[in-house]
Scaffold this motif. Structure first.
Motif, PDB file in Angstrom:
ATOM      1  N   ASP A 125     -11.991   5.207   1.195  1.00 39.61           N
ATOM      2  CA  ASP A 125     -11.765   3.861   1.588  1.00 39.61           C
ATOM      3  C   ASP A 125     -11.092   2.985   0.590  1.00 39.61           C
ATOM      4  O   ASP A 125     -11.403   1.482   0.685  1.00 39.61           O
ATOM      5  CB  ASP A 125     -13.188   3.105   1.920  1.00 39.61           C
ATOM      6  CG  ASP A 125     -14.107   3.558   0.904  1.00 39.61           C
ATOM      7  OD1 ASP A 125     -14.311   3.949  -0.055  1.00 39.61           O
ATOM      8  OD2 ASP A 125     -15.258   2.616   1.069  1.00 39.61           O
ATOM      9  N   TYR A 126     -10.070   3.319  -0.274  1.00 34.95           N
ATOM     10  CA  TYR A 126      -9.541   2.564  -1.301  1.00 34.95           C
ATOM     11  C   TYR A 126      -8.103   2.690  -1.054  1.00 34.95           C
ATOM     12  O   TYR A 126      -7.729   3.501  -0.426  1.00 34.95           O
ATOM     13  CB  TYR A 126      -9.621   3.298  -2.742  1.00 34.95           C
ATOM     14  CG  TYR A 126     -11.190   2.549  -3.261  1.00 34.95           C
ATOM     15  CD1 TYR A 126     -12.358   3.025  -2.828  1.00 34.95           C
ATOM     16  CD2 TYR A 126     -11.193   1.641  -4.329  1.00 34.95           C
ATOM     17  CE1 TYR A 126     -13.466   2.522  -3.125  1.00 34.95           C
ATOM     18  CE2 TYR A 126     -12.590   1.065  -4.682  1.00 34.95           C
ATOM     19  CZ  TYR A 126     -13.569   1.654  -4.165  1.00 34.95           C
ATOM     20  OH  TYR A 126     -14.985   1.237  -4.612  1.00 34.95           O
ATOM     21  N   GLU A 127      -7.152   1.846  -1.474  1.00 29.02           N
ATOM     22  CA  GLU A 127      -6.145   1.518  -1.300  1.00 29.02           C
ATOM     23  C   GLU A 127      -5.403   1.679  -2.745  1.00 29.02           C
ATOM     24  O   GLU A 127      -5.751   0.794  -3.770  1.00 29.02           O
ATOM     25  CB  GLU A 127      -5.633   0.484  -0.617  1.00 29.02           C
ATOM     26  CG  GLU A 127      -5.953   0.530   1.175  1.00 29.02           C
ATOM     27  CD  GLU A 127      -5.518  -0.641   1.973  1.00 29.02           C
ATOM     28  OE1 GLU A 127      -5.380  -0.502   2.998  1.00 29.02           O
ATOM     29  OE2 GLU A 127      -5.553  -1.812   1.320  1.00 29.02           O
ATOM     30  N   ARG A 179      -3.877   5.880   0.281  1.00 30.88           N
ATOM     31  CA  ARG A 179      -5.323   5.919   0.505  1.00 30.88           C
ATOM     32  C   ARG A 179      -6.006   6.915  -0.013  1.00 30.88           C
ATOM     33  O   ARG A 179      -5.544   8.112   0.073  1.00 30.88           O
ATOM     34  CB  ARG A 179      -5.635   5.587   2.065  1.00 30.88           C
ATOM     35  CG  ARG A 179      -6.809   5.226   2.310  1.00 30.88           C
ATOM     36  CD  ARG A 179      -6.921   4.567   3.709  1.00 30.88           C
ATOM     37  NE  ARG A 179      -8.395   4.393   3.926  1.00 30.88           N
ATOM     38  CZ  ARG A 179      -8.925   3.664   5.168  1.00 30.88           C
ATOM     39  NH1 ARG A 179      -7.885   3.088   6.042  1.00 30.88           N
ATOM     40  NH2 ARG A 179      -9.931   3.620   5.271  1.00 30.88           N
ATOM     41  N   LYS A 228      -1.872   0.516  -4.485  1.00 28.94           N
ATOM     42  CA  LYS A 228      -0.936  -0.203  -3.942  1.00 28.94           C
ATOM     43  C   LYS A 228       0.253  -0.456  -5.481  1.00 28.94           C
ATOM     44  O   LYS A 228      -0.339  -0.389  -6.364  1.00 28.94           O
ATOM     45  CB  LYS A 228      -1.411  -1.843  -3.762  1.00 28.94           C
ATOM     46  CG  LYS A 228      -2.649  -1.859  -2.729  1.00 28.94           C
ATOM     47  CD  LYS A 228      -3.174  -3.064  -2.490  1.00 28.94           C
ATOM     48  CE  LYS A 228      -4.311  -3.058  -1.467  1.00 28.94           C
ATOM     49  NZ  LYS A 228      -5.049  -4.448  -1.433  1.00 28.94           N
ATOM     50  N   ALA A 276       3.015   3.320   2.860  1.00 27.27           N
ATOM     51  CA  ALA A 276       2.605   4.764   2.828  1.00 27.27           C
ATOM     52  C   ALA A 276       3.235   5.420   4.102  1.00 27.27           C
ATOM     53  O   ALA A 276       3.903   4.787   5.016  1.00 27.27           O
ATOM     54  CB  ALA A 276       1.117   4.656   3.024  1.00 27.27           C
ATOM     55  N   SER A 332       2.265  -2.133   4.011  1.00 22.19           N
ATOM     56  CA  SER A 332       2.141  -0.460   3.809  1.00 22.19           C
ATOM     57  C   SER A 332       3.433  -0.165   3.684  1.00 22.19           C
ATOM     58  O   SER A 332       4.418  -0.020   4.652  1.00 22.19           O
ATOM     59  CB  SER A 332       1.512   0.031   4.999  1.00 22.19           C
ATOM     60  OG  SER A 332       1.295   1.557   4.641  1.00 22.19           O
ATOM     61  N   VAL A 365     -10.225  -1.010   0.638  1.00 22.07           N
ATOM     62  CA  VAL A 365      -9.510  -1.653   1.813  1.00 22.07           C
ATOM     63  C   VAL A 365      -9.966  -2.944   2.349  1.00 22.07           C
ATOM     64  O   VAL A 365     -10.971  -3.291   2.244  1.00 22.07           O
ATOM     65  CB  VAL A 365      -9.646  -0.442   3.041  1.00 22.07           C
ATOM     66  CG1 VAL A 365      -9.118  -1.135   4.330  1.00 22.07           C
ATOM     67  CG2 VAL A 365      -8.920   0.832   2.598  1.00 22.07           C
ATOM     68  N   VAL A 384       0.962  -1.223   0.172  1.00 27.39           N
ATOM     69  CA  VAL A 384       0.027   0.015  -0.028  1.00 27.39           C
ATOM     70  C   VAL A 384       0.918   1.282  -0.007  1.00 27.39           C
ATOM     71  O   VAL A 384       1.658   1.186   0.791  1.00 27.39           O
ATOM     72  CB  VAL A 384      -1.151   0.068   1.196  1.00 27.39           C
ATOM     73  CG1 VAL A 384      -1.659   1.230   1.170  1.00 27.39           C
ATOM     74  CG2 VAL A 384      -1.814  -1.306   1.294  1.00 27.39           C
TER      75      VAL A 384
END
Lengths: 122, 122
Positions: free
Chosen positions: A29-31, A26, A33, A122, A120, A101, A23
């Protein structure tokens, strides 16, 4: 919040494992990647969500039951929810995945390439 | 469904107008858009959604009230919901935008660069 840009090449240079999405950002509510893949994944389906593949480097084929989608650099494809698919790549491919997510990479199919949860960066 | 890949460069070559995002794919209730921009947009806010910018070509600066984010090719940034921002580009920039279906490009700010609704190339 951080005002630093997210550099996709830098993120991709930070790991070497295949079929293990990381990831990097964000969006609600989406990631977002990044992933490196090579070889064949497993046939699987996401019943509740579409899944976006965008190829950054290499050639990725998304096998579908009614034909293959060959993706080169700068090409994307959205696998609709409920559509069985199996990515395969002869050489290494760098790609972006976008999905909600908490989606498991192998849907409900399981198998050794299932990532327990995406790391992650991020 | 179509099993054809979506080629971002091909989509971008099909129009020349600035600040007018074109929908190229849909992912659940999100739209993937390509856009060409040059010059300065308007300061605006999306109160209900984050907004993703991914630069494909050129250099895009996203001005924020607490500083600027400079994005080069292969770099992305997510402007969080509620954060006022104003994109600016000295030269032409090609970029991907991702946001929920129905988001207006200028938030509630209006102005001559507001696209009434994003065109579809999907």
């Amino acid at each position: 919040m951080s005002n630093a840009p997210i550099d996709l090449a830098e993120k991709l240079s930070s790991f070497t494992d295949h079929w293990s999405p990381k990831v990097v950002a964000r969006l609600n509510d989406y990631e977002i990647k990044v992933v490196k893949v090579q070889g064949e994944f497993v046939w699987h389906t996401h019943d509740d969500t579409d899944e976006l593949f965008l190829v950054l480097d290499g050639e990725l084929t998304i096998q579908l039951r009614d034909g293959n989608v060959a993706l080169h650099q700068g090409q994307l494809f959205v696998v609709p929810r409920g559509v069985e698919h199996c990515p395969i790549a002869a050489g290494e491919v760098h790609a972006i995945l976008i999905e909600p997510v908490g989606v498991l990479n192998s849907g409900g199919a399981g198998g050794p390439l299932t990532a327990t949860y995406d790391d992650s960066l991020a």
